[in-house]
Design a protein around this motif. Structure first.
Motif, PDB file in Angstrom:
ATOM      1  N   GLN A 147       0.829  -1.199   0.000  1.00  0.00           N
ATOM      2  CA  GLN A 147       0.000   0.000   0.000  1.00  0.00           C
ATOM      3  C   GLN A 147       0.865   1.250   0.000  1.00  0.00           C
ATOM      4  N   SER A 148       1.997   1.177   0.699  1.00  0.00           N
ATOM      5  CA  SER A 148       2.936   2.295   0.719  1.00  0.00           C
ATOM      6  C   SER A 148       4.357   1.763   0.725  1.00  0.00           C
ATOM      7  N   LEU A 149       5.266   2.604   0.237  1.00  0.00           N
ATOM      8  CA  LEU A 149       6.642   2.171   0.049  1.00  0.00           C
ATOM      9  C   LEU A 149       7.567   3.372   0.229  1.00  0.00           C
ATOM     10  N   ILE A 150       8.612   3.174   1.022  1.00  0.00           N
ATOM     11  CA  ILE A 150       9.627   4.213   1.197  1.00  0.00           C
ATOM     12  C   ILE A 150      10.953   3.655   0.725  1.00  0.00           C
ATOM     13  N   VAL A 151      11.611   4.383  -0.160  1.00  0.00           N
ATOM     14  CA  VAL A 151      12.855   3.934  -0.771  1.00  0.00           C
ATOM     15  C   VAL A 151      13.862   5.085  -0.716  1.00  0.00           C
ATOM     16  N   GLN A 152      15.096   4.741  -0.523  1.00  0.00           N
ATOM     17  CA  GLN A 152      16.151   5.754  -0.563  1.00  0.00           C
ATOM     18  C   GLN A 152      16.480   6.097  -2.015  1.00  0.00           C
ATOM     19  N   LYS A 153      16.889   7.320  -2.205  1.00  0.00           N
ATOM     20  CA  LYS A 153      17.318   7.761  -3.541  1.00  0.00           C
ATOM     21  C   LYS A 153      18.381   6.812  -4.083  1.00  0.00           C
ATOM     22  N   GLY A 154      18.187   6.406  -5.336  1.00  0.00           N
ATOM     23  CA  GLY A 154      19.122   5.479  -5.957  1.00  0.00           C
ATOM     24  C   GLY A 154      18.743   4.020  -5.796  1.00  0.00           C
ATOM     25  N   GLY A 155      17.781   3.740  -4.948  1.00  0.00           N
ATOM     26  CA  GLY A 155      17.359   2.370  -4.707  1.00  0.00           C
ATOM     27  C   GLY A 155      16.356   1.881  -5.746  1.00  0.00           C
ATOM     28  N   ILE A 156      15.929   0.643  -5.585  1.00  0.00           N
ATOM     29  CA  ILE A 156      14.958   0.036  -6.509  1.00  0.00           C
ATOM     30  C   ILE A 156      13.586  -0.028  -5.812  1.00  0.00           C
ATOM     31  N   SER A 157      12.584   0.487  -6.488  1.00  0.00           N
ATOM     32  CA  SER A 157      11.210   0.410  -5.985  1.00  0.00           C
ATOM     33  C   SER A 157      10.504  -0.724  -6.725  1.00  0.00           C
ATOM     34  N   ILE A 158       9.822  -1.575  -5.967  1.00  0.00           N
ATOM     35  CA  ILE A 158       9.125  -2.711  -6.577  1.00  0.00           C
ATOM     36  C   ILE A 158       7.686  -2.732  -6.086  1.00  0.00           C
ATOM     37  N   ILE A 159       6.766  -2.754  -7.027  1.00  0.00           N
ATOM     38  CA  ILE A 159       5.335  -2.806  -6.716  1.00  0.00           C
ATOM     39  C   ILE A 159       4.748  -4.006  -7.453  1.00  0.00           C
ATOM     40  N   ASN A 160       3.929  -4.768  -6.742  1.00  0.00           N
ATOM     41  CA  ASN A 160       3.412  -6.014  -7.302  1.00  0.00           C
ATOM     42  C   ASN A 160       1.896  -5.991  -7.481  1.00  0.00           C
ATOM     43  N   CYS A 161       1.446  -6.692  -8.505  1.00  0.00           N
ATOM     44  CA  CYS A 161       0.000  -6.830  -8.742  1.00  0.00           C
ATOM     45  C   CYS A 161      -0.325  -8.257  -9.155  1.00  0.00           C
ATOM     46  N   ALA A 162      -1.515  -8.695  -8.768  1.00  0.00           N
ATOM     47  CA  ALA A 162      -1.981 -10.025  -9.125  1.00  0.00           C
ATOM     48  C   ALA A 162      -3.417  -9.936  -9.621  1.00  0.00           C
ATOM     49  N   TYR A 163      -3.770 -10.811 -10.544  1.00  0.00           N
ATOM     50  CA  TYR A 163      -5.111 -10.798 -11.109  1.00  0.00           C
ATOM     51  C   TYR A 163      -5.639 -12.214 -11.211  1.00  0.00           C
ATOM     52  N   GLU A 164      -6.953 -12.334 -11.419  1.00  0.00           N
ATOM     53  CA  GLU A 164      -7.581 -13.644 -11.519  1.00  0.00           C
ATOM     54  C   GLU A 164      -8.114 -13.949 -12.919  1.00  0.00           C
ATOM     55  N   ASN A 165      -8.615 -12.907 -13.572  1.00  0.00           N
ATOM     56  CA  ASN A 165      -9.278 -13.110 -14.862  1.00  0.00           C
ATOM     57  C   ASN A 165      -8.262 -13.362 -15.969  1.00  0.00           C
ATOM     58  N   THR A 166      -8.208 -14.567 -16.482  1.00  0.00           N
ATOM     59  CA  THR A 166      -7.232 -14.916 -17.509  1.00  0.00           C
ATOM     60  C   THR A 166      -7.546 -14.284 -18.862  1.00  0.00           C
ATOM     61  N   ALA A 167      -8.697 -13.649 -18.986  1.00  0.00           N
ATOM     62  CA  ALA A 167      -9.029 -12.948 -20.231  1.00  0.00           C
ATOM     63  C   ALA A 167      -8.355 -11.585 -20.322  1.00  0.00           C
ATOM     64  N   PHE A 168      -7.849 -11.086 -19.229  1.00  0.00           N
ATOM     65  CA  PHE A 168      -7.129  -9.804 -19.274  1.00  0.00           C
ATOM     66  C   PHE A 168      -5.929  -9.935 -20.214  1.00  0.00           C
ATOM     67  N   ASP A 169      -5.752  -8.935 -21.068  1.00  0.00           N
ATOM     68  CA  ASP A 169      -4.624  -9.011 -21.981  1.00  0.00           C
ATOM     69  C   ASP A 169      -3.923  -7.672 -22.166  1.00  0.00           C
ATOM     70  N   TYR A 170      -4.174  -6.769 -21.255  1.00  0.00           N
ATOM     71  CA  TYR A 170      -3.496  -5.468 -21.330  1.00  0.00           C
ATOM     72  C   TYR A 170      -3.286  -5.013 -19.902  1.00  0.00           C
ATOM     73  N   PHE A 171      -2.029  -4.688 -19.558  1.00  0.00           N
ATOM     74  CA  PHE A 171      -1.675  -4.406 -18.170  1.00  0.00           C
ATOM     75  C   PHE A 171      -0.854  -3.111 -18.117  1.00  0.00           C
ATOM     76  N   PRO A 172      -1.525  -1.992 -17.847  1.00  0.00           N
ATOM     77  CA  PRO A 172      -0.801  -0.716 -17.750  1.00  0.00           C
ATOM     78  C   PRO A 172      -0.484  -0.339 -16.319  1.00  0.00           C
ATOM     79  N   TRP A 173       0.474   0.520 -16.185  1.00  0.00           N
ATOM     80  CA  TRP A 173       0.773   1.160 -14.905  1.00  0.00           C
ATOM     81  C   TRP A 173       0.577   2.665 -15.073  1.00  0.00           C
ATOM     82  N   TYR A 174      -0.093   3.248 -14.066  1.00  0.00           N
ATOM     83  CA  TYR A 174      -0.336   4.682 -14.079  1.00  0.00           C
ATOM     84  C   TYR A 174       0.377   5.338 -12.904  1.00  0.00           C
ATOM     85  N   GLN A 175       0.813   6.565 -13.142  1.00  0.00           N
ATOM     86  CA  GLN A 175       1.480   7.359 -12.116  1.00  0.00           C
ATOM     87  C   GLN A 175       0.604   8.570 -11.825  1.00  0.00           C
TER      88      GLN A 175
END
Lengths: 112, 115
Positions: free
Chosen positions: B9-37
């Motif tokens: 839900q929230s993430l704190i990272v130091q400058k220069g570090g790697i930020s990782i955000i994960n998502c999971a889905y159930e519907n196998t018909a999904f065929d387009y996966f965007p990320w929004y900022q």
């Protein structure tokens, strides 16, 4: 190029008052149009979508309604606002095949 | 089955570090996966998107990793910068003519990159 306009940016309304938020898209024709609501600290909830003039589909039961009187105009309305209608409302458009959505700048609605 | 679950839900990272955000889905018909900022008080903007025919897509410091069998996808932000501080949403939809293009969004991750 395509642009989406949404207004007003902020709105404070008393409980029981009506609501009308407007969204217009320029530079494209026959877009899919969407209204989303974002509650504080939560994700984006799809409220309505429209694939053409006069065609409205509602995703969740609620106190709001939507209309599409023109191809590139999408309106979100309520006859009597509730406190629970407070939130950040976002209009978006997309093309039929490519599902990339382009969002407006949003309207911050506070019902008091 | 229409849900997309996002973490953390929230993430704190130091400058220069790697930020990782994960998502999971159930519907196998999904065929387009965007990320929004999304920056505070603004509408979300498309950051990067992937379709299931590839397992990874990279654009600059942003990479999507996609695992079709696990029905999971993730956003990696390399060399994270304070300007990356924002809320990130994953989403999923079904493409193709005749579909409405409805995006199902995750709950969002608030990223803070400390200088």
């Amino acid at each position: 190029s395509q642009t989406i306009h949404q207004w007003p940016a902020t709105l404070v309304q008393p409980v029981g008052s009506p609501l009308s938020l407007e969204c217009t898209v320029e530079g494209t024709s026959n877009p899919n149009l969407y209204w989303y609501r974002q509650a504080a600290g939560r994700g984006l909830q799809l409220l309505f979508y429209s694939v053409g003039i006069g065609q409205i589909s509602s995703e969740v039961p609620q106190n709001l309604s939507a209309s599409r009187p023109q191809d590139r105009q999408f309106i979100l309305s309520s006859k009597k606002l509730l406190l629970s209608d407070s939130g950040f409302y976002l209009c978006a458009w997309g093309r039929d095949i490519n599902t990339e959505a382009f969002f407006g700048q949003g309207t911050r609605l506070t019902v008091v | 089955q229409q849900q997309v679950k996002q973490s953390p839900q929230s993430l704190i990272v130091q400058k220069g570090g790697i930020s990782i955000i994960n998502c999971a889905y159930e519907n196998t018909a999904f065929d387009y996966f965007p990320w929004y900022q999304q920056f505070p008080g603004k509408g979300p903007a498309l950051l990067i998107a992937i379709r299931p025919d590839v397992s990874e897509k990279k654009e600059g410091r942003f990479t999507i990793s996609f695992n079709k069998s696990a029905k999971q996808f993730s956003l990696h932000i390399m060399d994270s910068q304070p300007g990356d501080s924002a809320t990130y949403f994953c989403a999923a939809s079904i493409e193709g003519s005749g579909n409405t293009g409805k995006l199902i969004f995750g709950q969002g991750t608030t990223l803070q990159v400390k200088p």
